[in-house]
Write a protein that holds these residues in place. Structure first.
Motif, PDB file in Angstrom:
ATOM      1  N   ARG A 191       0.873  -1.180  -0.012  1.00 51.43           N
ATOM      2  CA  ARG A 191       0.071  -0.187   0.030  1.00 51.43           C
ATOM      3  C   ARG A 191       0.832   1.354  -0.175  1.00 51.43           C
ATOM      4  O   ARG A 191       0.301   2.221   0.182  1.00 51.43           O
ATOM      5  CB  ARG A 191      -0.937  -0.050   1.118  1.00 51.43           C
TER       6      ARG A 191
ATOM      7  N   ARG B 126      -3.423  10.967 -10.229  1.00 55.42           N
ATOM      8  CA  ARG B 126      -3.638  10.365  -9.135  1.00 55.42           C
ATOM      9  C   ARG B 126      -5.008  10.555  -8.416  1.00 55.42           C
ATOM     10  O   ARG B 126      -5.614   9.708  -7.734  1.00 55.42           O
ATOM     11  CB  ARG B 126      -2.392  10.456  -8.138  1.00 55.42           C
ATOM     12  N   ASP B 127      -5.473  11.682  -8.494  1.00 56.66           N
ATOM     13  CA  ASP B 127      -6.739  12.035  -7.847  1.00 56.66           C
ATOM     14  C   ASP B 127      -7.873  11.022  -8.698  1.00 56.66           C
ATOM     15  O   ASP B 127      -8.560  10.545  -8.158  1.00 56.66           O
ATOM     16  CB  ASP B 127      -7.062  13.452  -8.036  1.00 56.66           C
TER      17      ASP B 127
ATOM     18  N   VAL C 293      -7.706   7.521  -7.502  1.00 54.89           N
ATOM     19  CA  VAL C 293      -8.268   7.281  -6.095  1.00 54.89           C
ATOM     20  C   VAL C 293      -9.919   7.482  -6.207  1.00 54.89           C
ATOM     21  O   VAL C 293     -10.467   6.507  -5.693  1.00 54.89           O
ATOM     22  CB  VAL C 293      -7.974   8.494  -5.095  1.00 54.89           C
ATOM     23  N   ARG C 294     -10.418   8.158  -7.155  1.00 52.35           N
ATOM     24  CA  ARG C 294     -11.950   8.098  -7.312  1.00 52.35           C
ATOM     25  C   ARG C 294     -12.286   6.895  -7.816  1.00 52.35           C
ATOM     26  O   ARG C 294     -13.523   6.278  -7.543  1.00 52.35           O
ATOM     27  CB  ARG C 294     -12.365   9.348  -8.049  1.00 52.35           C
TER      28      ARG C 294
ATOM     29  N   GLY D  24     -12.228   5.648  -3.776  1.00 53.08           N
ATOM     30  CA  GLY D  24     -11.645   6.567  -2.331  1.00 53.08           C
ATOM     31  C   GLY D  24     -10.580   6.150  -1.525  1.00 53.08           C
ATOM     32  O   GLY D  24     -10.111   6.710  -0.541  1.00 53.08           O
ATOM     33  N   GLN D  25      -9.916   4.984  -2.052  1.00 53.14           N
ATOM     34  CA  GLN D  25      -8.636   4.481  -1.402  1.00 53.14           C
ATOM     35  C   GLN D  25      -7.566   5.287  -1.727  1.00 53.14           C
ATOM     36  O   GLN D  25      -6.931   5.202  -2.998  1.00 53.14           O
ATOM     37  CB  GLN D  25      -8.527   2.970  -1.533  1.00 53.14           C
ATOM     38  N   ASP D  26      -6.932   6.025  -0.650  1.00 52.55           N
ATOM     39  CA  ASP D  26      -5.798   6.961  -0.758  1.00 52.55           C
ATOM     40  C   ASP D  26      -4.473   6.222  -1.492  1.00 52.55           C
ATOM     41  O   ASP D  26      -3.933   6.795  -2.182  1.00 52.55           O
ATOM     42  CB  ASP D  26      -5.441   7.672   0.381  1.00 52.55           C
ATOM     43  N   TRP D  27      -4.313   5.040  -1.016  1.00 50.47           N
ATOM     44  CA  TRP D  27      -3.203   4.414  -1.142  1.00 50.47           C
ATOM     45  C   TRP D  27      -2.976   4.019  -2.850  1.00 50.47           C
ATOM     46  O   TRP D  27      -1.842   4.023  -3.388  1.00 50.47           O
ATOM     47  CB  TRP D  27      -2.974   2.880  -0.665  1.00 50.47           C
ATOM     48  N   ILE D  28      -4.006   3.851  -3.588  1.00 49.72           N
ATOM     49  CA  ILE D  28      -4.174   3.522  -4.735  1.00 49.72           C
ATOM     50  C   ILE D  28      -3.740   4.769  -5.718  1.00 49.72           C
ATOM     51  O   ILE D  28      -3.003   4.465  -6.833  1.00 49.72           O
ATOM     52  CB  ILE D  28      -5.463   2.790  -5.432  1.00 49.72           C
ATOM     53  N   GLY D  29      -3.773   5.976  -5.152  1.00 52.43           N
ATOM     54  CA  GLY D  29      -3.164   7.004  -6.111  1.00 52.43           C
ATOM     55  C   GLY D  29      -1.580   6.952  -5.951  1.00 52.43           C
ATOM     56  O   GLY D  29      -1.051   7.735  -6.922  1.00 52.43           O
TER      57      GLY D  29
END
Length: 381
Positions: A180, A262-263, A266-267, A271-276
């Motif tokens: 992550r 990256r935003d 995430v969307r 909304g998982q921050d790590w995936i950005g």
């Protein structure tokens, strides 16, 4: 004898008929739509004669016939019966996921396997709105689409120089973790190319008796290879950010839409921050006709989900062997991802999201090791 409507019950229209489908073990039965009204009168344990009082606009014979048919189908259960006891247990155990998951699970159980390989029709997409499928004619059945391709798309031809995958199996297996945390270092293009070809590329071709099929490094039901790989590039050397399709026959990335931030990732990732922070993601999508043209039972949708898991594990192990940090998630926004990839989300739909990047040496999201206090708070048996 008192009766109650089964808690595990789904009703739907199919081929112009109203179907009452209790589960598990019930019989899907086509009835008059008035059966729904009769079922509503049996919300709790009640004698049929008492329930009929609320159905006074129906004749007693109509109510009696409906009750008998619903009882025989398993939609009405007798108080104290084994069927009623099982219905209560299933409803209680599956209540968090009901009715969607429990119905899918039980409605696809115990299929007649002798009918699995009946030939069927194969639908083809509109050329101006969907990707081109390379069709292979079958000798005694329908054609099936072997590959998905975008012939008019701009593309990046990927290098075929293999990376070193000779890491000991035991080392790879025990080093595999879901990551992550990632650095900002770009993933080299040859590394991505090796990962894609190893996981998704053809290993060999076989004669199915109907047509040619290909095999991958992962198992696949009937070698239908109904899963395609779409690649979202964020941080890979030599490739502009954007959404691509991996053309496994050509070993290329076909550009579907430029730009990816990256935003947005995430969307799309719920909304998982790590995936950005990943360098790239891979969306596994199912081409439904590639499986359903041979296998008509809905149980085979289960097989497609299992196939996605097989590819996910091969992806994770290969990424680990290449020095990448793999990740995967079932939490994503299906419709926006399908729209971003230009998929109709009908015959071509997303199932699973994989990702990878350069693993961070000091991960902040890594879970701590279990301690004695952890085990004290855990029910072990």
């Amino acid at each position: 004898m008192r009766l109650r409507r089964a808690s595990c019950l789904t009703c739907y229209w199919h081929e112009g008929e109203f179907v009452v489908h209790p589960y598990p073990g019930g019989t899907p039965t086509a009835l008059h739509p008035a059966a729904a009204e009769v079922l509503a009168a049996f919300d709790d344990w009640v004698e049929p004669a008492k329930a009929a009082e609320s159905l006074d606009h129906l004749t007693p014979d109509t109510v009696a016939e409906a009750v008998q048919a619903l009882h025989e189908a398993g939609a009405l259960l007798a108080e104290g019966s084994d069927e009623a006891d099982r219905d209560e247990k299933v409803a209680r155990r599956w209540q968090t996921w009901a009715p969607e998951a429990s119905f899918f699970h039980y409605a696809t159980q115990d299929v007649p396997y002798a009918d699995l390989e009946r030939a069927g029709g194969n639908r083809q997409g509109e050329a101006d709105t969907t990707p081109v499928d390379t069709a292979v004619s079958a000798v005694d059945g329908p054609s099936h689409s072997m590959f998905t391709e975008y012939p008019d798309a701009d593309r990046v031809l990927l290098p075929r120089r293999p990376a070193d995958l000779r890491v000991p199996y035991e080392q790879v297996l025990y080093a595999r973790r879901t990551h992550r945390d990632f650095t900002d270092d770009p993933v080299p293009l040859p590394t991505l190319a090796t990962l894609l070809s190893t996981v998704f590329g053809p290993v060999d071709y076989i004669d199915s008796g109907r047509s040619a099929l290909f095999r991958r490094t992962s198992p696949a039901g009937g070698s239908r290879q109904e899963l395609d790989a779409y690649v979202g590039i964020l941080n890979v050397t030599g490739v502009d950010p954007g959404m691509y399709h991996y053309n496994l026959r050509e070993h290329s990335l076909e550009l579907l839409s430029p730009g990816l931030g990256r935003d947005e990732v995430v969307r799309l990732g719920a909304g998982q921050d790590w995936i950005g922070g990943v360098a790239f993601l891979v969306v596994l999508t199912a081409v439904i006709d590639r499986m359903s043209s041979k296998y008509h039972t809905p149980r085979c949708y289960r097989v497609s989900l299992l196939d996605a898991g097989h590819l996910g594990q091969t992806f994770a192990l290969t990424a680990t062997a290449l020095g990448l940090g793999p990740a995967q998630t079932g939490a994503f926004c299906d419709t926006p991802i399908a729209e971003r990839l230009g998929l109709d989300n009908i015959g071509h739909t997303p199932l699973y999201v994989l990702a990878a990047g350069t693993p961070h040496p000091d991960p902040k999201w890594a879970p701590p090791r279990a301690t004695l206090d952890t085990f004290r708070a855990t029910t072990l048996r």
